[in-house]
Design a protein around this motif. Structure first.
Motif, PDB file in Angstrom:
ATOM      1  N   ASP A 128      72.412  65.756  52.118  1.00 39.48           N
ATOM      2  CA  ASP A 128      71.290  66.205  52.950  1.00 39.48           C
ATOM      3  C   ASP A 128      71.721  67.278  53.940  1.00 39.48           C
ATOM      4  O   ASP A 128      71.240  67.316  55.070  1.00 39.48           O
ATOM      5  CB  ASP A 128      70.663  65.025  53.723  1.00 39.48           C
TER       6      ASP A 128
ATOM      7  N   ASP B  34      70.136  70.093  51.248  1.00 38.81           N
ATOM      8  CA  ASP B  34      68.991  69.182  51.203  1.00 38.81           C
ATOM      9  C   ASP B  34      67.808  69.786  50.437  1.00 38.81           C
ATOM     10  O   ASP B  34      67.536  70.977  50.508  1.00 38.81           O
ATOM     11  CB  ASP B  34      68.550  68.822  52.623  1.00 38.81           C
TER      12      ASP B  34
ATOM     13  N   GLU C 299      70.221  70.271  45.849  1.00 42.29           N
ATOM     14  CA  GLU C 299      69.460  69.063  45.472  1.00 42.29           C
ATOM     15  C   GLU C 299      68.011  69.423  45.185  1.00 42.29           C
ATOM     16  O   GLU C 299      67.462  70.331  45.808  1.00 42.29           O
ATOM     17  CB  GLU C 299      69.376  68.086  46.646  1.00 42.29           C
TER      18      GLU C 299
END
Ligand code: C2E
Ligand code: CA
Ligand code: CA
Ligand code: CA
Length: 276
Positions: free
Chosen positions: A180, A202, A236
């Motif tokens: 994150d 993130d 991500e």
């Protein structure tokens, strides 16, 4: 009006009572879930952006209570943290992922890097390094193919303790990733003190990458600075080919996201690993 206020009050207390009851019910169910073997791991491939090959997997916890739909970790990890149940659950996750890594080697799939999420309470607890060492020994897992993911905010909560624990884990040969990244307000410079291997950008920055100039600038900066610090960068939540093209052009190393695959059950990830 006063009458309305009274009604609202009654409404809220009933609602809150119901919530508290649900909370207790969930806690009890969570407590029994380990004994009943209701947890399982799904795996999401981590893909090399240059070659398109699967270079590893992230283990993601799932709870399947008998006769109920699957429960998302977002719904029960906070409660597990609060009650301390995260410690035995986290132990189960670590042991299961480590056994899976060994099983894949035995099945001829080869060593597969497995990333495991550690919660704040698990990581900042006294004996996480000891637990990892004991589980490595017990399972025969290769620490060189194990990555532990810790969120940026956990590092900043207690940098001194985090530095010590990470040093112990790194000494075992385990890799460490900051999960994150970008959400916790730490500077990249402050990361220098930690023995980390990867940064995971993130999903919130990746999501609007191709529409929002600020998000694009943040992602660019994180990739450039991470590379200058010799860190591996993983994006991500990559969902579209446009996001993927952007990340590829900027030299981002790896990615995870629905554009390649959702997290899937072990048999399905095995099929992907065999062809990769
Ligand atoms: P995370 O570690 O940031 O994991 C990534 C989450 O994003 C996963 O949600 C994954 O399914 C989801 N995701 C991946 N690709 C995409 C995409 O392209 N689009 C969208 N919209 N989502 C994507 P999941 O599995 O529901 O897990 C949520 C969070 O729960 C994880 O976030 C992690 O913080 C926590 N978690 C999961 N498993 C564990 C565990 O074993 N231990 C601990 N402590 N936390 C866990
Ligand atoms: Ca993660
Ligand atoms: Ca993450
Ligand atoms: Ca996240």
């Amino acid at each position: 009006s006063k009458a309305k206020g009274g009604n609202q009050y009654a409404f809220y207390t009933a609602e809150m009572g119901e919530q508290a009851t649900q909370h207790l019910r969930l806690e009890g169910a969570l407590q029994r879930a380990l004994q009943r073997d209701e947890f399982l791991l799904h795996y999401q491939p981590v893909v090399d952006i240059g070659s398109g090959r699967v270079t590893g997997v992230e283990a993601l916890l799932r709870w399947q209570p008998a006769g109920h739909p699957m429960v998302s970790p977002a719904e029960f990890i906070p409660l597990a943290e609060e009650t301390g149940l995260i410690v035995p659950i986290g132990d189960w996750v670590l042991a299961t992922a480590m056994r899976q890594q060994v099983a894949w080697v035995r099945a001829g799939i080869g060593p597969v890097r497995i990333s495991v999420n550690l919660s704040a309470r698990q990581f900042l607890g006294q004996d996480v390094a000891q637990r990892v060492a004991a589980l490595l020994e017990e399972t025969g897992c290769d620490p060189g193919y194990l990555t532990l993911e810790i969120t940026e905010s956990v590092l900043m909560e207690n940098p001194a303790a985090a530095t010590e624990t990470m040093g112990q884990l790194a000494a075992m040969g385990v890799q460490l990733a900051i999960d994150d990244f970008g959400t916790g307000y730490s500077s990249l410079a402050s990361l220098k003190r930690f023995p980390i291997h990867s940064l995971k950008i993130d999903r919130s920055f990746v999501m609007d990458l191709t529409q929002d100039a600020d998000d694009a600038a943040i992602v660019n900066a994180v990739i450039a600075l991470a590379h200058s610090m010799k860190l591996n960068v993983i994006a991500e939540g990559v969902e579209t080919n446009e996001q993927l093209a952007f990340l590829q052009a900027r030299g981002c190393d790896q990615m995870q996201g629905y554009c390649f695959s959702r997290p899937v059950e072990p048999q399905r990830i095995e099929a992907m690993l065999r062809v990769s």
